[in-house]
Each structure stands twice: as structure tokens, then as C-alpha cells.
Design an enzyme around this catalytic site. Structure first.
Site, PDB file in Angstrom:
ATOM      1  N   LYS A 300     -20.305  32.617  46.262  1.00 55.21           N
ATOM      2  CA  LYS A 300     -19.472  32.779  47.467  1.00 55.21           C
ATOM      3  C   LYS A 300     -18.582  34.019  47.440  1.00 55.21           C
ATOM      4  CE  LYS A 300     -21.048  29.278  49.606  1.00 55.21           C
ATOM      5  NZ  LYS A 300     -22.187  29.669  50.425  1.00 55.21           N
ATOM      6  N   TYR A 388     -24.095  25.862  50.917  1.00 53.34           N
ATOM      7  CA  TYR A 388     -24.754  26.950  50.178  1.00 53.34           C
ATOM      8  C   TYR A 388     -25.175  28.086  51.113  1.00 53.34           C
ATOM      9  CZ  TYR A 388     -27.471  29.268  46.536  1.00 53.34           C
ATOM     10  OH  TYR A 388     -27.947  30.188  45.619  1.00 53.34           O
TER      11      TYR A 388
HETATM   12  C1  PHB Z   1     -26.837  36.426  40.692  1.00 58.51           C
HETATM   13  O1  PHB Z   1     -26.209  37.196  39.966  1.00 58.51           O
HETATM   14  O2  PHB Z   1     -27.974  36.704  41.116  1.00 58.51           O
HETATM   15  C2  PHB Z   1     -26.240  35.110  41.093  1.00 58.51           C
HETATM   16  C3  PHB Z   1     -24.996  34.742  40.619  1.00 58.51           C
HETATM   17  C4  PHB Z   1     -24.460  33.515  40.995  1.00 58.51           C
HETATM   18  C5  PHB Z   1     -25.166  32.674  41.839  1.00 58.51           C
HETATM   19  C6  PHB Z   1     -26.391  33.064  42.316  1.00 58.51           C
HETATM   20  C7  PHB Z   1     -26.927  34.290  41.950  1.00 58.51           C
HETATM   21  O3  PHB Z   1     -24.658  31.487  42.175  1.00 58.51           O
END
Ligand code: PHB
Ligand code: APR
Length: 393
Positions: A300, A388
Site C-alpha cells: 500500500k 488488496y
Molecule cells: C514487491 O516488491 O514486488 C512487493 C512488495 C510487497 C508486496 C508485494 C510486492 O506486498
């Protein structure tokens, strides 16, 4: 001392500051950015990369969406993994067709920097000793030193987009601001590698040895995270040790499919929930990490910075356009309403997926039951999916 003048002075050339600058420029509002680091340094920071649809729309509005649409990966779901099994969360089915876009924050920052340079907008990089003044009156501004020259920038408004460690929030009198913070007793060890992702969608895993996240930047570049104690150093982790631990925490199919390789980057990030209230102090506004931090579990951070910038750009454009102060008046409340909901989701998801050090067995069993409920209840899955993909702006 050299004196410069602008309408909106932006402190910080991270995604929040650059996006604000672009949206204001498109609406004819003059702005100038002061950034403490060099441009290359700003681009060198590895950060997350899951964009909500509202963030994608705002980047399009700013005119910087072309490469994101060309290279970004649209995801309609992700997987939850526990007890060695994966469960698909079909975001699009659960939210009436919504999705997220996987596109690195570094790429977003790159696109914004290119657009700013192409428009010939002023950014003073390596601006040292930035000091803000007068934002509790009618003549705000800042002083800084660039190439040993002291410069004063006078403006109508200051946008503090300088992150958690910036000067803007630190310039607010302590009795005018309230901060709320929760620090988690673990960190995320991240590794970036030019290897094909283990799955075409993200995998969020809870294992008794710790949380795991399998993410990506493209079809050939992967990003993995392991929950580690805060006492760990990245230097304690060889690539071999990382891959071995990751494989141990994955379900058998993912462990077998995992392609390993040399790391391009490896670092540990602490996890915290942080909110500063309010977000306006006279003619100073805070936006992005300057006002709030979320644990990365819900992806987020960048999306909250973007929604702050959406509200702030609208408020300032409304002020210069229609001479209305409504947007400015309601800026802080509008942001905080969305921020606290995203803080709640990120805290909840973090608690659900990360075993605490020395966790009592009853806690582990309660989390286990919540995970089982989550993957067997449409209502629970829909609530998770709605958060999400991003709550409405
Ligand atoms: C990412 O670095 O790709 C990443 C980090 C946190 C998340 C999802 C993706 O919750
Ligand atoms: N003077 C000028 N610039 C400063 C100062 C200062 N005193 N202090 C910090 N800065 C600059 C930093 O060098 C950085 O480039 O402000 C910028 C802040 O950028 P970010 O930390 O990226 O914050 P923001 O633009 O709000 O982006 C939020 O970043 O950390 C992620 O998860 C977070 O995705 C979210 C995003």
C-alpha cells in the site's frame, strides 16, 4: 543569496513529489522541487511495485503511463500459501473485474523524472540543509545550499513529500502534530535476481519458519522476501543460504519450480505502521511517507502516496483555478480516512502472515483457523480482495 519564486514548492523527488509536480504542471500551476540526493541515488532505491487501478489511472492522468502499460504486468489474482498448499485469491472475480499492475516503483520514478526533465521543470538535486520557513503565515518558503550557494525559494504553498526521515514533518511544532507508531519485531530480507518468477502471480506464504513473498518485476526478473529477525544483517545471508531457506518455506511444487541465480540486490527492511495527524499546517502539506508508513505486506505504500497526491493536486488546482479553499480545507481528513483503512489492512495482513518470535501455540492455531476461514469463505475472500485491489478514492 539567490532568490527563486514559485507557486508550489515541493520537498522531495520521490514518487509523491514527482507525481505532484507533474499533475500541477499539467494544470498550469508552477512548481519547483528540492531534493537532497542526486537523481541517480533516488533511482537506485529498490522498492515495491504493485499498483492499484486508481494509481494506474492517476499516472495516466499525469501523462506518464505509456511504459507502465507496455511493460507492467496486469494481475487478476495472487496466491496464499500455508501448510504447504497454495490457495488462489481471484481478485477480478471477487471485485467485479478489478486488478492490480505489477510495475516497479523505480520504473514509476524513472518515468516521472523523464517527464519532468522533458517538460523543462526545475528540480534542484543535491539540495543540502533544507530549512522551511513561514508556513504558519502568508509568505512560506525554504532555504537550501546547492553547490555551496545558499538559495531561498519563496512560494505560496509547501508540499512536504520528503519521506519518513525528511525535514517537513520535523519542521512542524511538536504540539501541533500527533504521531502513532507500531514497530514489528521482524524485518524483510529482500533479494532481486534476473531469474524467471517461480509463479505467474504473487505468492504470500506463512510458514512456521517465517513469512515468504514471491514477487517479480518482469518475466525475467524476480523479487523474493523472507521474514527474518531484526538482529540479522544482509551480509549474514549468502545467496545460497537465501535460496535454501526460501525453498524450505515454499510448497513442494513451488520449491521444485524455483529457479535460482546470483542476487542483484539484497537488503533488510524493518516493518512499521506509522501515521502523523493532521497532514496540513497552515501552508504546509504532508504527503506520502512524510505522513505515513505501512508494513509492505499489503503493497500500500506507493498507492497511499498516490492518493494523497491525488487529493493535494486537486485541492491546489481548485485553489488556483476557482479560488476555492474547500479542497485545501478537507485535504487532511480526506487523506487520513483512506490512510487508516489501508493501515488497518496492512497491519491485519502482516499479523496473519508473519509468525511472531516465540509465538504461543494458541496464536499460531488462531492464525491457522483464520487462514482456513479466509480461503473457504467467499465473504472473507471478497473483503480481502477489495482491500488488496484498493479502496475507492
Ligand atoms: C514487491 O516488491 O514486488 C512487493 C512488495 C510487497 C508486496 C508485494 C510486492 O506486498
Ligand atoms: N530535503 C530534500 N529532500 C529530502 C529531504 C530533505 N531534508 N529528506 C528526504 N528527502 C527526499 C529523499 O531523498 C527522497 O528522494 O525526499 C524523497 C522522499 O521520497 P520517498 O521516501 O520515496 O517517499 P514518497 O515519495 O512519499 O514515496 C512513498 O516510497 O518508501 C516507499 O513504500 C513507500 O512506496 C512508498 C513510497
Amino acid at each position: 543569496m539567490r532568490t527563486l519564486r514559485t507557486q508550489v514548492l515541493i520537498i522531495g523527488a520521490g514518487p509523491a513529489g514527482l507525481l505532484l509536480g507533474q499533475l500541477l504542471h499539467k494544470a498550469g500551476v508552477a512548481n519547483l522541487i528540492l531534493e537532497r540526493q542526486t537523481g541517480d541515488y533516488v533511482l537506485g532505491r529498490i522498492r515495491a511495485g504493485v499498483l492499484e487501478q486508481t494509481t494506474v489511472d492517476l499516472l495516466d492522468e499525469a501523462g506518464v503511463g505509456a511504459r507502465m502499460h507496455a511493460e507492467g504486468l496486469v494481475h487478476h489474482g495472487f496466491e496464499l500459501m500455508f501448510d504447504g498448499q497454495r490457495h488462489h485469491i481471484d481478485l477480478s472475480r471477487l471485485t467485479g473485474g478489478k486488478s492490480v499492475t505489477v510495475y516497479g516503483q523505480t520504473e514509476v520514478t524513472h518515468d516521472l523524472m523523464d517527464a519532468r526533465a522533458a517538460a523543462g521543470l526545475q528540480t534542484l538535486y543535491s539540495a543540502a540543509d533544507v530549512e522551511l520557513f513561514g508556513f504558519d503565515g502568508d509568505r512560506p518558503g525554504a532555504r537550501c545550499t546547492v553547490d555551496d550557494e545558499r538559495i531561498e525559494v519563496q512560494c505560496d504553498y509547501i508540499a512536504g513529500c520528503d519521506g519518513y526521515h525528511g525535514v517537513s514533518r520535523a519542521s512542524v511544532p511538536v504540539d501541533a502534530i500527533r504521531t502513532h507508531e507500531k514497530v514489528y519485531p521482524f524485518g524483510w530480507l529482500g533479494l532481486l535476481s534476473d531469474t524467471p518468477p517461480v509463479s505467474h502471480e504473487l505468492i504470500y506464504g506463512r510458514h512456521e519458519r517465517g513469512f515468504t513473498l514471491c514477487s517479480m518485476r518482469s518475466a525475467t526478473r524476480s523479487r523474493y522476501y523472507l521474514q527474518v529477525p531484526l538482529t540479522e544483517q544482509a551480509s549474514d545471508w549468502s545467496d545460497e543460504r537465501f535460496w535454501a531457506e526460501l525453498r524450505r518455506r515454499l510448497d513442494p511444487a513451488a520449491a521444485a519450480a524455483l529457479v535460482t541465480g546470483p542476487s542483484l540486490e539484497k537488503s533488510i527492511a524493518p516493518l512499521r505502521s506509522f501515521v502523523a495527524e493532521p497532514m496540513r499546517f497552515g501552508r504546509l502539506f504532508l504527503a506520502g511517507d512524510a505522513a505515513h508508513i505501512v508494513p509492505p505486506t499489503g503493497a500500500k505504500g506507493l498507492n497511499l502516496a498516490a492518493s494523497d497526491v491525488r487529493y493535494l493536486s486537486q485541492a491546489l488546482i481548485e485553489h488556483y483555478g476557482e479560488r476555492s479553499g474547500a479542497g485545501i480545507q478537507h485535504y487532511s481528513a480526506r487523506c487520513l480516512s483512506r490512510i487508516w483503512k489501508a493501515e488497518r489492512f496492512s497491519w491485519w495482513f502482516t499479523g496473519l502472515m508473519h509468525p511472531l518470535p516465540h509465538e504461543p501455540e494458541i496464536d499460531a492455531k488462531l492464525h491457522r483457523a483464520e487462514l482456513e476461514y479466509l480461503v473457504t469463505s467467499e465473504a472473507a475472500m471478497a473483503a480481502m480482495a477489495e482491500n488488496y485491489v484498493g479502496l475507492p478514492v
